[in-house]
Design a protein around this motif. Structure first.
Motif, short mmCIF file in Angstrom:
data_model
loop_
_atom_site.label_atom_id
_atom_site.label_comp_id
_atom_site.label_asym_id
_atom_site.label_seq_id
_atom_site.Cartn_x
_atom_site.Cartn_y
_atom_site.Cartn_z
N PHE A 1 59.19 45.94 65.06
CA PHE A 1 59.67 44.64 65.50
C PHE A 1 60.09 43.80 64.30
O PHE A 1 59.26 43.23 63.61
CB PHE A 1 58.59 43.90 66.30
N THR A 2 61.38 43.72 64.11
CA THR A 2 61.91 42.90 63.03
C THR A 2 62.59 41.65 63.56
O THR A 2 62.99 40.79 62.79
CB THR A 2 62.93 43.71 62.20
N ASP A 3 62.73 41.55 64.89
CA ASP A 3 63.39 40.37 65.45
C ASP A 3 62.36 39.27 65.71
O ASP A 3 61.26 39.30 65.19
CB ASP A 3 64.16 40.74 66.73
N HIS A 4 62.69 38.31 66.55
CA HIS A 4 61.87 37.11 66.72
C HIS A 4 60.83 37.21 67.82
O HIS A 4 60.06 36.30 67.99
CB HIS A 4 62.76 35.90 66.99
N GLU A 5 60.81 38.28 68.57
CA GLU A 5 59.88 38.37 69.68
C GLU A 5 59.23 39.74 69.71
O GLU A 5 59.88 40.76 69.50
CB GLU A 5 60.60 38.10 71.01
N LEU A 6 57.95 39.76 69.99
CA LEU A 6 57.20 41.00 70.07
C LEU A 6 57.19 41.45 71.54
O LEU A 6 56.49 40.87 72.36
CB LEU A 6 55.77 40.78 69.57
N ARG A 7 58.00 42.44 71.85
CA ARG A 7 58.06 42.98 73.21
C ARG A 7 57.49 44.39 73.19
O ARG A 7 58.21 45.36 72.92
CB ARG A 7 59.50 42.98 73.72
N THR A 8 56.20 44.49 73.48
CA THR A 8 55.54 45.79 73.39
C THR A 8 56.02 46.74 74.47
O THR A 8 55.92 47.95 74.29
CB THR A 8 54.02 45.62 73.48
N THR A 9 56.54 46.24 75.56
CA THR A 9 57.01 47.13 76.62
C THR A 9 58.25 47.91 76.18
O THR A 9 58.61 48.89 76.82
CB THR A 9 57.33 46.34 77.90
N ASP A 10 58.89 47.49 75.09
CA ASP A 10 60.07 48.19 74.59
C ASP A 10 59.73 49.38 73.69
O ASP A 10 60.62 50.11 73.27
CB ASP A 10 60.96 47.24 73.80
N LYS B 1 49.40 47.40 61.98
CA LYS B 1 50.23 46.34 61.39
C LYS B 1 51.49 46.94 60.79
O LYS B 1 52.59 46.39 60.97
CB LYS B 1 49.42 45.60 60.33
N ARG B 2 51.36 48.08 60.10
CA ARG B 2 52.54 48.74 59.53
C ARG B 2 53.51 49.16 60.62
O ARG B 2 54.72 48.97 60.50
CB ARG B 2 52.12 49.99 58.74
N PHE B 3 53.00 49.71 61.72
CA PHE B 3 53.87 50.14 62.81
C PHE B 3 54.56 48.95 63.47
O PHE B 3 55.77 48.99 63.73
CB PHE B 3 53.09 50.93 63.86
N LEU B 4 53.82 47.91 63.77
CA LEU B 4 54.40 46.75 64.45
C LEU B 4 55.45 46.06 63.58
O LEU B 4 56.48 45.61 64.08
CB LEU B 4 53.31 45.78 64.87
N LYS B 5 55.21 45.98 62.27
CA LYS B 5 56.21 45.39 61.38
C LYS B 5 57.43 46.30 61.25
O LYS B 5 58.54 45.82 61.08
CB LYS B 5 55.60 45.10 60.02
N PRO C 1 51.39 32.42 71.00
CA PRO C 1 51.78 32.27 69.60
C PRO C 1 53.28 32.35 69.44
O PRO C 1 53.96 33.07 70.15
CB PRO C 1 51.07 33.43 68.90
N ARG C 2 53.82 31.59 68.51
CA ARG C 2 55.26 31.55 68.28
C ARG C 2 55.62 32.40 67.07
O ARG C 2 54.91 32.43 66.09
CB ARG C 2 55.71 30.12 68.04
N GLY C 3 56.73 33.09 67.17
CA GLY C 3 57.20 33.92 66.07
C GLY C 3 56.56 35.29 66.06
O GLY C 3 55.45 35.48 66.57
N THR C 4 57.24 36.22 65.47
CA THR C 4 56.75 37.60 65.43
C THR C 4 55.47 37.71 64.63
O THR C 4 54.55 38.42 65.03
CB THR C 4 57.83 38.53 64.83
N GLU C 5 55.38 37.01 63.50
CA GLU C 5 54.19 37.08 62.65
C GLU C 5 52.95 36.66 63.43
O GLU C 5 51.93 37.33 63.37
CB GLU C 5 54.33 36.12 61.48
N ALA C 6 53.04 35.54 64.14
CA ALA C 6 51.89 35.04 64.90
C ALA C 6 51.54 35.97 66.05
O ALA C 6 50.36 36.20 66.34
CB ALA C 6 52.18 33.64 65.42
N GLN C 7 52.55 36.54 66.70
CA GLN C 7 52.29 37.45 67.81
C GLN C 7 51.64 38.74 67.32
O GLN C 7 50.73 39.26 67.95
CB GLN C 7 53.59 37.74 68.55
#
Length: 152
Positions: free
Chosen positions: A76-85, A69-73, A32-38
């Motif tokens: 992650f405010t940038d363009h990629e969801l990097r869960t390892t961070d 969803k609240r935590f992930l938003k 998926p592309r974009g943070t929203e889709a990820q």
């Protein structure tokens, strides 16, 4: 050579394309592309895990997904969801925000972090670092007792 066109006369049906996309998604070849889709894709996997693997009810699953969803938003405010961070500090800062009901937030965060660790989306078992709800409740005074009386 032949004078027939290379493109067949039949039109491509949209449901055939959807089946192809479904096949690619099952094989984990679609990204998926974009943070929203990820975030949406991760939450779908999390919801599936809660219901199918953890055996939670649909209502509890919805509550945990809402917290995730609240935590992930928040994180992650940038363009990629990097869960390892994700670090323990990120979790602590999220839990320290005002207007949180600690019991529900803590339970949802534990479920999310456990899921992410089991699926190898984070490297450390961060869920083990969260205090239990019972331990948190034991730390506070009973509602009928004032702090001045307790010090005597």
């Amino acid at each position: 050579m032949n004078d027939k066109p290379l493109v067949p006369d039949k039109r491509l049906l949209p449901n055939g394309f959807a089946a192809f996309l479904g096949y690619l998604a099952k094989k984990k070849l679609l990204v998926p592309r974009g943070t929203e889709a990820q975030v949406k894709e991760l939450l779908a996997r999390f919801s599936h895990y809660l219901i199918r693997e953890a055996g939670l009810t649909a209502g509890t699953s919805v509550m945990h997904v809402r917290i995730a969803k609240r935590f992930l938003k928040y994180r992650f405010t940038d363009h990629e969801l990097r869960t390892t961070d994700i670090t323990a500090r990120d979790v602590q800062e999220f839990l320290a925000q005002p207007n949180h009901h600690y019991i529900y937030i803590s339970l949802g965060m534990k479920a999310l972090l456990r899921f992410m660790y089991l699926k190898k989306l984070i490297t450390a078992p961060l869920a083990e670092g969260l205090p239990n709800v019972k331990a948190k409740n034991k730390q506070r005074l009973p509602r009928s007792m004032k702090a001045d009386i307790f010090l005597l």
